[in-house]
Design a protein around this motif. Structure first.
Motif, PDB file in Angstrom:
ATOM      1  N   GLU A   1      13.616  -5.090 -16.913  1.00  0.00           N
ATOM      2  CA  GLU A   1      14.032  -3.686 -16.808  1.00  0.00           C
ATOM      3  C   GLU A   1      15.051  -3.514 -15.676  1.00  0.00           C
ATOM      4  O   GLU A   1      16.074  -2.860 -15.831  1.00  0.00           O
ATOM      5  CB  GLU A   1      12.795  -2.803 -16.556  1.00  0.00           C
ATOM      6  N   LEU A   2      14.752  -4.132 -14.548  1.00  0.00           N
ATOM      7  CA  LEU A   2      15.613  -4.002 -13.371  1.00  0.00           C
ATOM      8  C   LEU A   2      17.060  -4.353 -13.659  1.00  0.00           C
ATOM      9  O   LEU A   2      17.986  -3.663 -13.206  1.00  0.00           O
ATOM     10  CB  LEU A   2      15.092  -4.910 -12.253  1.00  0.00           C
TER      11      LEU A   2
ATOM     12  N   PRO B   1      20.680   1.310 -15.036  1.00  0.00           N
ATOM     13  CA  PRO B   1      21.767   1.595 -14.084  1.00  0.00           C
ATOM     14  C   PRO B   1      21.288   1.404 -12.642  1.00  0.00           C
ATOM     15  O   PRO B   1      20.087   1.547 -12.361  1.00  0.00           O
ATOM     16  CB  PRO B   1      22.099   3.069 -14.351  1.00  0.00           C
ATOM     17  N   GLN B   2      22.225   1.128 -11.764  1.00  0.00           N
ATOM     18  CA  GLN B   2      21.897   0.797 -10.381  1.00  0.00           C
ATOM     19  C   GLN B   2      21.024   1.871  -9.714  1.00  0.00           C
ATOM     20  O   GLN B   2      20.137   1.543  -8.918  1.00  0.00           O
ATOM     21  CB  GLN B   2      23.192   0.606  -9.594  1.00  0.00           C
ATOM     22  N   ALA B   3      21.272   3.136 -10.053  1.00  0.00           N
ATOM     23  CA  ALA B   3      20.549   4.224  -9.388  1.00  0.00           C
ATOM     24  C   ALA B   3      19.050   4.199  -9.699  1.00  0.00           C
ATOM     25  O   ALA B   3      18.236   4.709  -8.922  1.00  0.00           O
ATOM     26  CB  ALA B   3      21.143   5.573  -9.802  1.00  0.00           C
ATOM     27  N   GLU B   4      18.685   3.604 -10.822  1.00  0.00           N
ATOM     28  CA  GLU B   4      17.266   3.583 -11.212  1.00  0.00           C
ATOM     29  C   GLU B   4      16.524   2.361 -10.684  1.00  0.00           C
ATOM     30  O   GLU B   4      15.299   2.256 -10.815  1.00  0.00           O
ATOM     31  CB  GLU B   4      17.145   3.618 -12.742  1.00  0.00           C
ATOM     32  N   ARG B   5      17.282   1.432 -10.129  1.00  0.00           N
ATOM     33  CA  ARG B   5      16.653   0.172  -9.709  1.00  0.00           C
ATOM     34  C   ARG B   5      15.625   0.323  -8.602  1.00  0.00           C
ATOM     35  O   ARG B   5      14.593  -0.362  -8.638  1.00  0.00           O
ATOM     36  CB  ARG B   5      17.733  -0.827  -9.297  1.00  0.00           C
ATOM     37  N   PRO B   6      15.855   1.215  -7.611  1.00  0.00           N
ATOM     38  CA  PRO B   6      14.820   1.346  -6.575  1.00  0.00           C
ATOM     39  C   PRO B   6      13.457   1.707  -7.159  1.00  0.00           C
ATOM     40  O   PRO B   6      12.422   1.227  -6.693  1.00  0.00           O
ATOM     41  CB  PRO B   6      15.366   2.457  -5.675  1.00  0.00           C
ATOM     42  N   ARG B   7      13.454   2.550  -8.197  1.00  0.00           N
ATOM     43  CA  ARG B   7      12.198   2.927  -8.843  1.00  0.00           C
ATOM     44  C   ARG B   7      11.521   1.702  -9.461  1.00  0.00           C
ATOM     45  O   ARG B   7      10.311   1.491  -9.299  1.00  0.00           O
ATOM     46  CB  ARG B   7      12.482   3.981  -9.936  1.00  0.00           C
ATOM     47  N   VAL B   8      12.292   0.866 -10.150  1.00  0.00           N
ATOM     48  CA  VAL B   8      11.729  -0.335 -10.773  1.00  0.00           C
ATOM     49  C   VAL B   8      11.247  -1.310  -9.696  1.00  0.00           C
ATOM     50  O   VAL B   8      10.166  -1.911  -9.809  1.00  0.00           O
ATOM     51  CB  VAL B   8      12.769  -1.015 -11.695  1.00  0.00           C
ATOM     52  N   ALA B   9      12.038  -1.445  -8.610  1.00  0.00           N
ATOM     53  CA  ALA B   9      11.639  -2.344  -7.522  1.00  0.00           C
ATOM     54  C   ALA B   9      10.335  -1.869  -6.885  1.00  0.00           C
ATOM     55  O   ALA B   9       9.516  -2.675  -6.441  1.00  0.00           O
ATOM     56  CB  ALA B   9      12.751  -2.436  -6.479  1.00  0.00           C
TER      57      ALA B   9
ATOM     58  N   LEU C   1       7.908  -0.262  -8.510  1.00  0.00           N
ATOM     59  CA  LEU C   1       6.853  -0.683  -9.440  1.00  0.00           C
ATOM     60  C   LEU C   1       6.532  -2.164  -9.256  1.00  0.00           C
ATOM     61  O   LEU C   1       5.367  -2.574  -9.304  1.00  0.00           O
ATOM     62  CB  LEU C   1       7.284  -0.421 -10.893  1.00  0.00           C
ATOM     63  N   MET C   2       7.589  -2.954  -9.045  1.00  0.00           N
ATOM     64  CA  MET C   2       7.375  -4.386  -8.788  1.00  0.00           C
ATOM     65  C   MET C   2       6.555  -4.573  -7.513  1.00  0.00           C
ATOM     66  O   MET C   2       5.656  -5.422  -7.466  1.00  0.00           O
ATOM     67  CB  MET C   2       8.730  -5.086  -8.643  1.00  0.00           C
ATOM     68  N   HIS C   3       6.881  -3.781  -6.522  1.00  0.00           N
ATOM     69  CA  HIS C   3       6.157  -3.887  -5.263  1.00  0.00           C
ATOM     70  C   HIS C   3       4.676  -3.526  -5.450  1.00  0.00           C
ATOM     71  O   HIS C   3       3.799  -4.174  -4.878  1.00  0.00           O
ATOM     72  CB  HIS C   3       6.819  -2.969  -4.234  1.00  0.00           C
ATOM     73  N   ASP C   4       4.427  -2.498  -6.248  1.00  0.00           N
ATOM     74  CA  ASP C   4       3.034  -2.126  -6.547  1.00  0.00           C
ATOM     75  C   ASP C   4       2.316  -3.273  -7.260  1.00  0.00           C
ATOM     76  O   ASP C   4       1.144  -3.566  -6.970  1.00  0.00           O
ATOM     77  CB  ASP C   4       2.996  -0.877  -7.441  1.00  0.00           C
ATOM     78  N   THR C   5       3.039  -3.913  -8.197  1.00  0.00           N
ATOM     79  CA  THR C   5       2.449  -5.034  -8.934  1.00  0.00           C
ATOM     80  C   THR C   5       2.138  -6.185  -7.978  1.00  0.00           C
ATOM     81  O   THR C   5       1.090  -6.844  -8.076  1.00  0.00           O
ATOM     82  CB  THR C   5       3.433  -5.520 -10.035  1.00  0.00           C
ATOM     83  N   GLU C   6       3.055  -6.399  -7.039  1.00  0.00           N
ATOM     84  CA  GLU C   6       2.847  -7.475  -6.064  1.00  0.00           C
ATOM     85  C   GLU C   6       1.613  -7.172  -5.209  1.00  0.00           C
ATOM     86  O   GLU C   6       0.859  -8.083  -4.854  1.00  0.00           O
ATOM     87  CB  GLU C   6       4.106  -7.629  -5.211  1.00  0.00           C
ATOM     88  N   HIS C   7       1.394  -5.894  -4.894  1.00  0.00           N
ATOM     89  CA  HIS C   7       0.195  -5.527  -4.122  1.00  0.00           C
ATOM     90  C   HIS C   7      -1.079  -5.770  -4.935  1.00  0.00           C
ATOM     91  O   HIS C   7      -2.080  -6.253  -4.408  1.00  0.00           O
ATOM     92  CB  HIS C   7       0.266  -4.054  -3.680  1.00  0.00           C
ATOM     93  N   LEU C   8      -1.015  -5.438  -6.232  1.00  0.00           N
ATOM     94  CA  LEU C   8      -2.150  -5.758  -7.110  1.00  0.00           C
ATOM     95  C   LEU C   8      -2.418  -7.252  -7.097  1.00  0.00           C
ATOM     96  O   LEU C   8      -3.572  -7.697  -7.055  1.00  0.00           O
ATOM     97  CB  LEU C   8      -1.853  -5.319  -8.551  1.00  0.00           C
ATOM     98  N   GLY C   9      -1.328  -8.029  -7.125  1.00  0.00           N
ATOM     99  CA  GLY C   9      -1.465  -9.482  -7.093  1.00  0.00           C
ATOM    100  C   GLY C   9      -2.126  -9.953  -5.810  1.00  0.00           C
ATOM    101  O   GLY C   9      -3.004 -10.821  -5.832  1.00  0.00           O
ATOM    102  N   ASP C  10      -1.716  -9.373  -4.678  1.00  0.00           N
ATOM    103  CA  ASP C  10      -2.339  -9.730  -3.397  1.00  0.00           C
ATOM    104  C   ASP C  10      -3.844  -9.456  -3.426  1.00  0.00           C
ATOM    105  O   ASP C  10      -4.644 -10.267  -2.948  1.00  0.00           O
ATOM    106  CB  ASP C  10      -1.715  -8.908  -2.250  1.00  0.00           C
ATOM    107  N   ALA C  11      -4.191  -8.298  -3.990  1.00  0.00           N
ATOM    108  CA  ALA C  11      -5.614  -7.938  -4.064  1.00  0.00           C
ATOM    109  C   ALA C  11      -6.374  -8.942  -4.935  1.00  0.00           C
ATOM    110  O   ALA C  11      -7.499  -9.362  -4.594  1.00  0.00           O
ATOM    111  CB  ALA C  11      -5.769  -6.518  -4.620  1.00  0.00           C
TER     112      ALA C  11
ATOM    113  N   GLU D   1      10.679 -10.443  -4.380  1.00  0.00           N
ATOM    114  CA  GLU D   1      11.798 -10.648  -3.467  1.00  0.00           C
ATOM    115  C   GLU D   1      13.132 -10.512  -4.215  1.00  0.00           C
ATOM    116  O   GLU D   1      14.087  -9.921  -3.685  1.00  0.00           O
ATOM    117  CB  GLU D   1      11.681 -12.039  -2.822  1.00  0.00           C
ATOM    118  N   ALA D   2      13.193 -11.046  -5.437  1.00  0.00           N
ATOM    119  CA  ALA D   2      14.418 -10.914  -6.230  1.00  0.00           C
ATOM    120  C   ALA D   2      14.747  -9.433  -6.453  1.00  0.00           C
ATOM    121  O   ALA D   2      15.892  -9.003  -6.280  1.00  0.00           O
ATOM    122  CB  ALA D   2      14.260 -11.626  -7.576  1.00  0.00           C
ATOM    123  N   ALA D   3      13.739  -8.647  -6.837  1.00  0.00           N
ATOM    124  CA  ALA D   3      13.958  -7.223  -7.106  1.00  0.00           C
ATOM    125  C   ALA D   3      14.365  -6.502  -5.827  1.00  0.00           C
ATOM    126  O   ALA D   3      15.293  -5.678  -5.824  1.00  0.00           O
ATOM    127  CB  ALA D   3      12.688  -6.606  -7.686  1.00  0.00           C
ATOM    128  N   ASP D   4      13.697  -6.825  -4.756  1.00  0.00           N
ATOM    129  CA  ASP D   4      13.961  -6.188  -3.476  1.00  0.00           C
ATOM    130  C   ASP D   4      15.395  -6.463  -3.014  1.00  0.00           C
ATOM    131  O   ASP D   4      16.125  -5.543  -2.607  1.00  0.00           O
ATOM    132  CB  ASP D   4      12.960  -6.742  -2.449  1.00  0.00           C
TER     133      ASP D   4
END
Lengths: 211, 211, 211
Positions: free
Chosen positions: C30-31, C35-43, C45-55, C93-96
């Motif tokens: 998706e990222l 369009p570039q303006a929507e990428r922070p939102r997707v990033a 979501l990725m960050h939230d997923t990464e937190h789920l992964g940490d848990a 990290e790629a998304a970020d």
């Protein structure tokens, strides 16, 4: 000892796998000394060598799967095979990138790095039959560590020259993309030196376990 | 218990080795705060510290080779020594590259990264005597993981500023080779934070095994 | 068998953890397409997923600490959890970095890399329940190795295009800082492919031990 033949198979397989490293280091030396037009041919030979290496690794893994008795912990044999594979992957990647990036001249230290890798490859290939008596291999792993140290010094000085300006002929090499591309190739050579050290570390670990 | 003294030796050796990390982090802080002309002197001190670290690692390995009894699995003690060594190598490489590349100014986040490393070094050095009761070290490895997380955030923001333009004083820093060289140094600092985490991971592994 | 339930818990936890990789790969796809303006939102979501992964990783570690019986060596379960965690870290990290560096266009090969990661994620998630009979997973680890090989080829060609000049529309992309920033993101994707392979390697190691 009825178990001896099967036992011996791993030493032979690892010796064969390490032999590919000597070939690989020789191809690197050729790659950086031939004219640019001939490099794709040398890189292809490197790729063939890397495929042979993959086959050797697969054979070791298969042997592990079908052997009841192994001379060392299975994980250590696996780590040795993987470490040898890593060296060859680094060499192959260096050759591949040198061609893909159409690098014209290699900075001075590159030949020195390749010589150090050739020395490490010869030492590693000679060490493999010696796995039969791993405690005798101290000189091997100490010299590999010493070579890695030297390679690291060459690598850093090479980067300093690359980033700060002139090459050995006083030509300015500070075009950023040339610097970047050259660094990518040199990084793989430095990584190969590291991978040699990892192989030596595994052997030192085996020696520690057996002591 | 007759075995106690030999047992204790590893804790002392690891505590000594980890002490070098505190020295190293202090030298990094000095390096980035002194004028450029004084940096080679600080980098040399770092190099001396790194040599002390190598000697400490060698001593631990020798002790492993000659001990019948070890407090943990030999491989874990080896991994701890290697992890501490990696941190010091990263610090030394950062200092060396900063000098070799003649970097003039360090971006803002670098001082923060170095502070996080100093904190991680202090925690790690304090944790080593605690290996005698490894289950009590949970707070240590959790805080190291937290510090690595913070370092990662600082690192990414630092790169964004570095690549996208202005430094904290509004000066444009987008000369590609300056960006590249600075990134090389910063990468080593970030790698040191990772290496601290690897040490903490080994200790967590030991705790898992003992639980 | 009274031990079965506790035994089974690890497979469920690892299956859950690997499920996050499928989510992560979908978010990467998706990222790079929005369009570039929507990428922070997707990033985010990725960050939230990464937190789920940490848990999920933390839960597996806690379970390890409190289980008397584990289906495999504790270290191998730990390595599996860590490997899955690494993949998600790379994706995050790629998304970020894509957002932080404000990258405008992704070169052609990036979509191919992301597709290969999506395939690897699906395979890995499907393999986890199969850990109950690890010898049947040969096809899984062989395909992951094959995918990693493909990803490596795509990666190298992508870098060659990036460094040597034109993108697929014939636009010159050789601005050094754009090249550098793009390479940073692409490197994380390639690293994710490597991390998938590490997970497969651990599973192969488990199979070797059980054989």
């Amino acid at each position: 000892m009825r178990l001896k033949p099967r036992d011996t198979r791993f030493f032979d397989l690892l010796t064969g796998a390490a032999g590919n490293l000597v070939t690989g280091a020789g191809l690197l030396a050729e790659l950086i000394s031939v004219p640019q037009a001939e490099r794709p041919r040398v890189a292809q030979l490197m790729h063939d060598t890397e495929h042979l290496g993959d086959a050797a690794t697969q054979e070791i893994m298969m042997q592990l799967n079908t052997s009841f008795i192994t001379p060392f912990d299975r994980q250590d044999i696996q780590a040795l095979a993987a470490g040898i594979d890593d060296v060859l992957d680094d060499m192959d990647e260096a050759a591949d990138l040198a061609v893909l990036y159409r690098i014209e001249d290699f900075p001075d230290g590159v030949a020195t790095l390749v010589e150090l890798l050739a020395r490490a490859a010869a030492l590693t290939a000679e060490a493999m039959p010696g796995l039969r008596k791993v405690s005798d291999l101290r000189a091997y792993w100490e010299e590999i560590n010493e070579l890695e140290d030297q390679a690291d010094g060459v690598y850093r000085r090479l980067l300093a020259v690359l980033f700060n300006g002139e090459d050995q002929d006083g030509r300015d090499v500070r075009d950023p993309l040339t610097v970047l591309k050259t660094k990518e190739v040199v990084d793989r050579l430095e990584s190969a030196a590291d991978s040699f050290e990892h192989v030596a570390d595994v052997i030192q670990t085996i020696a520690v376990k057996e002591s």
